[in-house]
Design an enzyme around this catalytic site. Sequence first.
Site, PDB file in Angstrom:
ATOM      1  N   ASN A 159      81.950 -28.551 -13.217  1.00  0.00           N
ATOM      2  CA  ASN A 159      81.834 -29.248 -14.423  1.00  0.00           C
ATOM      3  C   ASN A 159      80.953 -27.296 -14.803  1.00  0.00           C
ATOM      4  O   ASN A 159      80.358 -27.029 -14.368  1.00  0.00           O
ATOM      5  CB  ASN A 159      80.547 -29.375 -14.375  1.00  0.00           C
ATOM      6  CG  ASN A 159      80.024 -30.032 -16.426  1.00  0.00           C
ATOM      7  OD1 ASN A 159      80.556 -30.403 -16.754  1.00  0.00           O
ATOM      8  ND2 ASN A 159      79.144 -29.366 -16.761  1.00  0.00           N
ATOM      9  N   GLU A 160      81.642 -27.287 -16.040  1.00  0.00           N
ATOM     10  CA  GLU A 160      81.101 -25.492 -16.585  1.00  0.00           C
ATOM     11  C   GLU A 160      80.637 -24.342 -15.304  1.00  0.00           C
ATOM     12  O   GLU A 160      79.742 -24.295 -15.977  1.00  0.00           O
ATOM     13  CB  GLU A 160      79.764 -25.995 -17.948  1.00  0.00           C
ATOM     14  CG  GLU A 160      80.653 -26.977 -18.501  1.00  0.00           C
ATOM     15  CD  GLU A 160      79.467 -27.513 -19.948  1.00  0.00           C
ATOM     16  OE1 GLU A 160      78.246 -26.737 -19.578  1.00  0.00           O
ATOM     17  OE2 GLU A 160      79.819 -27.886 -20.863  1.00  0.00           O
ATOM     18  N   ASN A 296      84.886 -29.064 -22.868  1.00  0.00           N
ATOM     19  CA  ASN A 296      83.237 -29.715 -23.171  1.00  0.00           C
ATOM     20  C   ASN A 296      83.211 -28.583 -24.211  1.00  0.00           C
ATOM     21  O   ASN A 296      83.727 -27.662 -24.621  1.00  0.00           O
ATOM     22  CB  ASN A 296      82.045 -29.692 -22.483  1.00  0.00           C
ATOM     23  CG  ASN A 296      82.093 -30.470 -20.949  1.00  0.00           C
ATOM     24  OD1 ASN A 296      82.605 -31.760 -21.098  1.00  0.00           O
ATOM     25  ND2 ASN A 296      81.468 -30.253 -20.498  1.00  0.00           N
ATOM     26  N   GLU A 374      83.549 -33.990 -23.370  1.00  0.00           N
ATOM     27  CA  GLU A 374      81.585 -34.092 -23.325  1.00  0.00           C
ATOM     28  C   GLU A 374      81.877 -33.578 -24.814  1.00  0.00           C
ATOM     29  O   GLU A 374      82.012 -32.942 -25.255  1.00  0.00           O
ATOM     30  CB  GLU A 374      80.777 -32.890 -22.283  1.00  0.00           C
ATOM     31  CG  GLU A 374      80.177 -33.948 -21.179  1.00  0.00           C
ATOM     32  CD  GLU A 374      78.825 -32.167 -20.560  1.00  0.00           C
ATOM     33  OE1 GLU A 374      78.058 -31.734 -21.458  1.00  0.00           O
ATOM     34  OE2 GLU A 374      79.294 -32.930 -19.360  1.00  0.00           O
ATOM     35  N   TRP A 428      68.510 -29.391 -19.243  1.00  0.00           N
ATOM     36  CA  TRP A 428      68.232 -28.660 -17.943  1.00  0.00           C
ATOM     37  C   TRP A 428      67.516 -28.179 -18.995  1.00  0.00           C
ATOM     38  O   TRP A 428      66.509 -28.195 -18.084  1.00  0.00           O
ATOM     39  CB  TRP A 428      69.704 -28.588 -18.094  1.00  0.00           C
ATOM     40  CG  TRP A 428      70.966 -29.580 -16.896  1.00  0.00           C
ATOM     41  CD1 TRP A 428      71.826 -29.462 -17.776  1.00  0.00           C
ATOM     42  CD2 TRP A 428      71.148 -29.891 -16.264  1.00  0.00           C
ATOM     43  NE1 TRP A 428      72.658 -29.965 -17.509  1.00  0.00           N
ATOM     44  CE2 TRP A 428      72.107 -30.414 -15.773  1.00  0.00           C
ATOM     45  CE3 TRP A 428      69.939 -29.651 -14.762  1.00  0.00           C
ATOM     46  CZ2 TRP A 428      73.024 -30.811 -15.216  1.00  0.00           C
ATOM     47  CZ3 TRP A 428      71.021 -30.300 -13.447  1.00  0.00           C
ATOM     48  CH2 TRP A 428      72.258 -30.984 -13.893  1.00  0.00           C
ATOM     49  N   LYS A 434      65.290 -33.362 -26.331  1.00  0.00           N
ATOM     50  CA  LYS A 434      66.716 -33.580 -26.622  1.00  0.00           C
ATOM     51  C   LYS A 434      67.534 -34.390 -26.395  1.00  0.00           C
ATOM     52  O   LYS A 434      68.483 -33.917 -25.134  1.00  0.00           O
ATOM     53  CB  LYS A 434      67.009 -31.885 -26.779  1.00  0.00           C
ATOM     54  CG  LYS A 434      68.633 -31.730 -27.054  1.00  0.00           C
ATOM     55  CD  LYS A 434      68.544 -29.821 -26.946  1.00  0.00           C
ATOM     56  CE  LYS A 434      70.090 -29.608 -27.248  1.00  0.00           C
ATOM     57  NZ  LYS A 434      70.455 -28.513 -26.850  1.00  0.00           N
TER      58      LYS A 434
HETATM   59  C1  BGP Z   1      76.746 -29.577 -21.310  1.00  0.00           C
HETATM   60  C2  BGP Z   1      76.883 -29.693 -19.858  1.00  0.00           C
HETATM   61  C3  BGP Z   1      75.999 -31.026 -20.035  1.00  0.00           C
HETATM   62  C4  BGP Z   1      74.817 -31.085 -20.391  1.00  0.00           C
HETATM   63  C5  BGP Z   1      74.937 -30.914 -21.823  1.00  0.00           C
HETATM   64  C6  BGP Z   1      74.664 -30.884 -23.286  1.00  0.00           C
HETATM   65  O1  BGP Z   1      77.057 -27.990 -21.088  1.00  0.00           O
HETATM   66  O2  BGP Z   1      77.080 -30.270 -18.919  1.00  0.00           O
HETATM   67  O3  BGP Z   1      74.777 -31.486 -18.832  1.00  0.00           O
HETATM   68  O4  BGP Z   1      73.703 -31.121 -20.682  1.00  0.00           O
HETATM   69  O5  BGP Z   1      76.117 -30.214 -21.650  1.00  0.00           O
HETATM   70  O6  BGP Z   1      73.336 -29.303 -23.444  1.00  0.00           O
HETATM   71  P1  BGP Z   1      71.855 -28.919 -23.742  1.00  0.00           P
HETATM   72  O7  BGP Z   1      71.175 -30.412 -22.635  1.00  0.00           O
HETATM   73  O8  BGP Z   1      71.294 -27.823 -23.335  1.00  0.00           O
HETATM   74  O9  BGP Z   1      71.553 -29.270 -24.938  1.00  0.00           O
END
Ligand code: BGP
Length: 467
Positions: A159-160, A296, A374, A428, A434
């Site tokens: 992922n990413e 995403n 996503e 994270w 959020k």
């Molecule tokens: C993406 C990730 C997710 C999730 C989402 C939202 O980058 O794959 O794991 O966290 O973003 O981002 P954030 O939580 O930073 O708002």
Amino acid sequence: MKRFPDDFVFGAATAAFQAEGAITEGGKGETYWEKYLADQGAFDPSQASDFYHKYPVDLQLAKEFGINGIRISIAWSRIFPEGVGEPNQEGVDFYHRLIDECRKKNVEPFVTLHHFDTPYVLYKKGDWLSKEMVDAYVNFARFCFEEYGDKIRYWITINEPWSVVAGQYIIGHFPPNIKYDLPKAIQSMHNMMVGHARVVQAFKEKQIDGEIGIVHILESKYPITDTAENKKAAMYENILANQFLLDATLKGEYTPETLSVIHSILEENNGELVIDDEEALLLKSAASAIDFLGINYYASHFLQEYNGESQILHNGTGEKGSSIFALKGVGERVNNPEIPTTDWDWPIYPQGLEDMLTYIKERYPNYKKIYIAENGLGDKDILEGDTVVDTNRIDYVRLHLQSILNCLDKDINISGYFIWSLMDVFSWTNGYNKRYGLFYVDFATQERYPKESAFWYKKISEERILS
Ligand code: BGP
């Protein structure tokens, strides 16, 4: 096109470390987050949304609300607590139970093998910058193919990669919290793509009955005004964050244009990229073998020329207008007054999704199919009674689904959409305030409450038209 096809997946996404909690249960080993988050003291991931225990409830809600696909990830550190060695049976069994439950509820699992959660021991050895990590990752993937290959149809290698390296080596809000080290970021992205390619190869060699792909975060980059300098800044950030990875994924090589920009960025930042011949061959064969690309998409960026030293301020609090993102040798992201932003300064720009999908169709015509893996709105939701009136989220998702319909009309092959996230999980670098979920989680009681967006999403999934 006014309708979504009947086989279009209306899914929702999660990730192990953000959802499961139970970080010391079931013999689980550590990732690089536990110590870092504990030292920081900002928020505690130990319970998260308690998906480790509550997955039957969440999957029941998914089923009731018309959600027929779920992104989950297998926490590598549950299976191999130290990243390598003997598998931990309790961890192995947990994912059997989880996948069986998905099947029982008719919610198709799309399973990611690495979602921001390198085991701590391998992180200490250099994470994606070390060969040992890449070898261990391939072994972990092979183990999962053997163990779960007969019950999982859709696999996602990583992922990413961009968010991982940006967090680790550019923004510095993922361990090891290094800032502005573009050479490390670029080398690490390449190494991740080699890991991805080796896992695709292993999957195809095993002749698993299923499909494998990768998920990239892809944000469109625009010049804030049409000067040559601003256009160059947008082009450079696009190549760094998008095209470098897409070239590796779908062309299996970095084109001369991509490499010349990457080398210019590396030169400005005093570094180099090492690619060996064997890796180049691996990328090539994986590019023709992969089955789908996951995208995403949350935001796009507007750039202007920037000639100073790198400077970044991450808005992790939701205090609007506090972000700075300027990269040496690339450009600076600036606010476009015509485009709304979230409280975390992410520009809301559905056209950017349409532009990105069009760019992929044109530049990488060999892509087979795309999942929007996503997309969603992070907001400070408030529970009122037993629901959340999240009109902003409904508007956000509606606009992005409209962009997808427009692209289906242009014959871009998009097979599904996964809202981030199924239920509220932690973010994270932003903690628990959020929220993105269709289901509100009261983190004190772990009760779930369907938000208005959940009812709206159910209707879209059932009727296959936007309302
Ligand atoms: C993406 C990730 C997710 C999730 C989402 C939202 O980058 O794959 O794991 O966290 O973003 O981002 P954030 O939580 O930073 O708002």
